[in-house]
Design an enzyme around this catalytic site. Structure first.
Site, PDB file in Angstrom:
ATOM      1  N   ILE A  22       0.825  -1.204   0.000  1.00  0.00           N
ATOM      2  CA  ILE A  22       0.000   0.000   0.000  1.00  0.00           C
ATOM      3  C   ILE A  22       0.862   1.257   0.000  1.00  0.00           C
ATOM      4  O   ILE A  22       0.580   2.227  -0.711  1.00  0.00           O
ATOM      5  CB  ILE A  22      -0.984  -0.020   1.178  1.00  0.00           C
ATOM      6  CG1 ILE A  22      -1.972  -1.176   0.983  1.00  0.00           C
ATOM      7  CG2 ILE A  22      -1.732   1.312   1.291  1.00  0.00           C
ATOM      8  CD1 ILE A  22      -2.873  -1.439   2.173  1.00  0.00           C
ATOM      9  N   ASP A  43      11.292   2.766   4.923  1.00  0.00           N
ATOM     10  CA  ASP A  43      10.977   1.336   4.979  1.00  0.00           C
ATOM     11  C   ASP A  43      12.190   0.596   5.532  1.00  0.00           C
ATOM     12  O   ASP A  43      13.339   0.992   5.284  1.00  0.00           O
ATOM     13  CB  ASP A  43      10.622   0.806   3.585  1.00  0.00           C
ATOM     14  CG  ASP A  43       9.832  -0.499   3.640  1.00  0.00           C
ATOM     15  OD1 ASP A  43       8.619  -0.445   3.366  1.00  0.00           O
ATOM     16  OD2 ASP A  43      10.415  -1.549   3.974  1.00  0.00           O
ATOM     17  N   SER A 139      -6.947  -2.078  10.735  1.00  0.00           N
ATOM     18  CA  SER A 139      -7.211  -3.346  10.048  1.00  0.00           C
ATOM     19  C   SER A 139      -8.550  -3.932  10.445  1.00  0.00           C
ATOM     20  O   SER A 139      -9.005  -3.779  11.591  1.00  0.00           O
ATOM     21  CB  SER A 139      -6.112  -4.358  10.385  1.00  0.00           C
ATOM     22  OG  SER A 139      -6.420  -5.645   9.891  1.00  0.00           O
ATOM     23  N   TYR A 161      -1.988  -9.547  16.137  1.00  0.00           N
ATOM     24  CA  TYR A 161      -1.992  -8.494  15.118  1.00  0.00           C
ATOM     25  C   TYR A 161      -3.253  -7.636  15.258  1.00  0.00           C
ATOM     26  O   TYR A 161      -3.189  -6.399  15.317  1.00  0.00           O
ATOM     27  CB  TYR A 161      -1.905  -9.094  13.722  1.00  0.00           C
ATOM     28  CG  TYR A 161      -2.090  -8.080  12.622  1.00  0.00           C
ATOM     29  CD1 TYR A 161      -1.115  -7.138  12.352  1.00  0.00           C
ATOM     30  CD2 TYR A 161      -3.262  -8.058  11.858  1.00  0.00           C
ATOM     31  CE1 TYR A 161      -1.288  -6.186  11.351  1.00  0.00           C
ATOM     32  CE2 TYR A 161      -3.431  -7.119  10.848  1.00  0.00           C
ATOM     33  CZ  TYR A 161      -2.457  -6.186  10.596  1.00  0.00           C
ATOM     34  OH  TYR A 161      -2.628  -5.247   9.610  1.00  0.00           O
ATOM     35  N   LYS A 199       4.708  -9.654  -0.937  1.00  0.00           N
ATOM     36  CA  LYS A 199       4.176 -10.095   0.348  1.00  0.00           C
ATOM     37  C   LYS A 199       4.255 -11.615   0.477  1.00  0.00           C
ATOM     38  O   LYS A 199       3.892 -12.175   1.518  1.00  0.00           O
ATOM     39  CB  LYS A 199       2.717  -9.633   0.514  1.00  0.00           C
ATOM     40  CG  LYS A 199       2.550  -8.136   0.687  1.00  0.00           C
ATOM     41  CD  LYS A 199       1.082  -7.764   0.836  1.00  0.00           C
ATOM     42  CE  LYS A 199       0.498  -8.284   2.135  1.00  0.00           C
ATOM     43  NZ  LYS A 199      -0.915  -7.905   2.307  1.00  0.00           N
TER      44      LYS A 199
END
Length: 335
Positions: A22, A43, A139, A161, A199
């Site tokens: 994203i 990052d 999320s 998470y 990913k």
């Protein structure tokens, strides 16, 4: 697509996790639509470091930023010296916080809380001192097995998470009471689209099924996949929500989905239509019964009201737009 006028001239934007899925899409959005804004990507990038489940700790990849001409910084948001350097040597107007330990199967609770919650507080403090609006990734994992449609205020996280993201939301609400900045948390549902390939096994099933089909393999689905439903959202609608969040004056936590639940069977059928294949599906026993979400659907009325957000991509539209990239990554990265 351009959702706001070019009012970002001479503004400085920080995107954490900017080499990820994203974050990199956000970086290219601003480069294309607001070329006079300064975009700084932060990052940790990938290394050989893995979590105990064998997955990489960081999914950031340089290939997601090929063609990006802004500033790139390699660093970990847990690094206090790095954050001090960012605070001292830059003046940010907007912070898009996408960096996280995002693997929902990660078992390292300490690392998850440290990275997703504690480092976020440090970034919030930086945002307050810079008077920078904060837009961050929450999320749908905050909802766990909550009944559909999932609505803000009905959270029941089932893993660390989801707990960490809910903790970020709770922290944000505290800051909203006193901070003189806008803080917007966006609860992403099942996102798919370009730049997710790196990913690895946590990439969307849209991409994974697409590569199975291109390899000539029969798509493998759990039994009763026509009844396993998710709110799948294309990356362009995620970018739309983020860009609209940067101009709103309404701090808050908002769902970002389509408000339509679609099945994994729908994904395979749509991919086979777009890829012009007719492979037979294989149905296997679902080993995750009891710890598996069988239905997610975002309640988005408050998102529409506060942000002016309106999902533009049905599942079929998103896959049609995505299929050329699915082919490219298969030819260049998989074969």
């Amino acid at each position: 697509m351009q959702y706001i006028k070019d009012t970002l001239k001479d503004k400085t934007i920080l995107i954490t996790g900017g080499a990820g899925f994203i974050g990199s899409n956000l970086a290219f959005y601003f480069q294309k639509n607001h070329p006079y804004a300064k975009v700084v990507v932060l990052d940790s990038f990938r290394s050989g470091e893995t979590l105990s489940n064998g997955n990489l700790r960081s999914f950031g990849h340089f290939k997601n930023l090929i063609g990006f001409s802004g500033e790139v910084i390699s660093g970990d948001i847990n690094d206090k010296d790095l954050l001090l350097d960012l605070e001292t040597n830059y003046k940010f107007d907007y912070i898009f916080h996408e960096a996280a330990i995002s693997d929902t199967t990660a078992l390292e609770q300490d690392l998850m809380i440290k990275t997703n919650v504690n480092a976020y507080k440090d970034l919030l403090n930086l945002a307050v001192r810079h008077n920078a609006n904060m837009i961050y990734a929450s999320s749908a994992a905050t909802y766990g097995n909550a009944e559909s449609p999932q609505k803000v205020g009905r959270e029941a996280p089932q893993n660390v998470y989801g707990f960490s993201k809910l903790s970020m939301d709770n922290l944000s609400r505290e800051y909203m009471q006193s901070a003189n900045i806008t803080i917007v948390g966006l609860r992403y549902f099942n996102v798919y689209g370009p730049r997710e390939y790196f990913k690895n096994t946590t990439a969307s099933m849209v991409l994974q099924f697409g590569h199975q089909i291109l390899a000539g393999k029969n798509p493998k689905l759990f039994q009763n996949s026509d009844k396993i439903l998710r709110d799948f959202i294309y990356i362009e609608d995620i970018i739309q929500a983020n860009v609209k969040a940067m101009v709103t004056k309404k701090s808050g936590i908002y769902n970002v989905g389509t408000a339509k639940a679609r099945s994994f069977q729908d994904i395979v059928d749509t991919l086979q239509k777009e890829l012009e294949t007719d492979l037979k599906c294989e149905y296997i026993t679902n080993p995750f019964v009891g710890s598996y979400q069988f239905h997610t659907e975002a309640e988005i009325s408050s998102t529409k009201d506060a942000l002016g957000y309106e999902p533009r991509y049905e599942l079929e539209d998103g896959i049609k737009s995505y299929v050329s990239e699915i082919r490219r990554t298969y030819e260049e990265e998989v074969k």
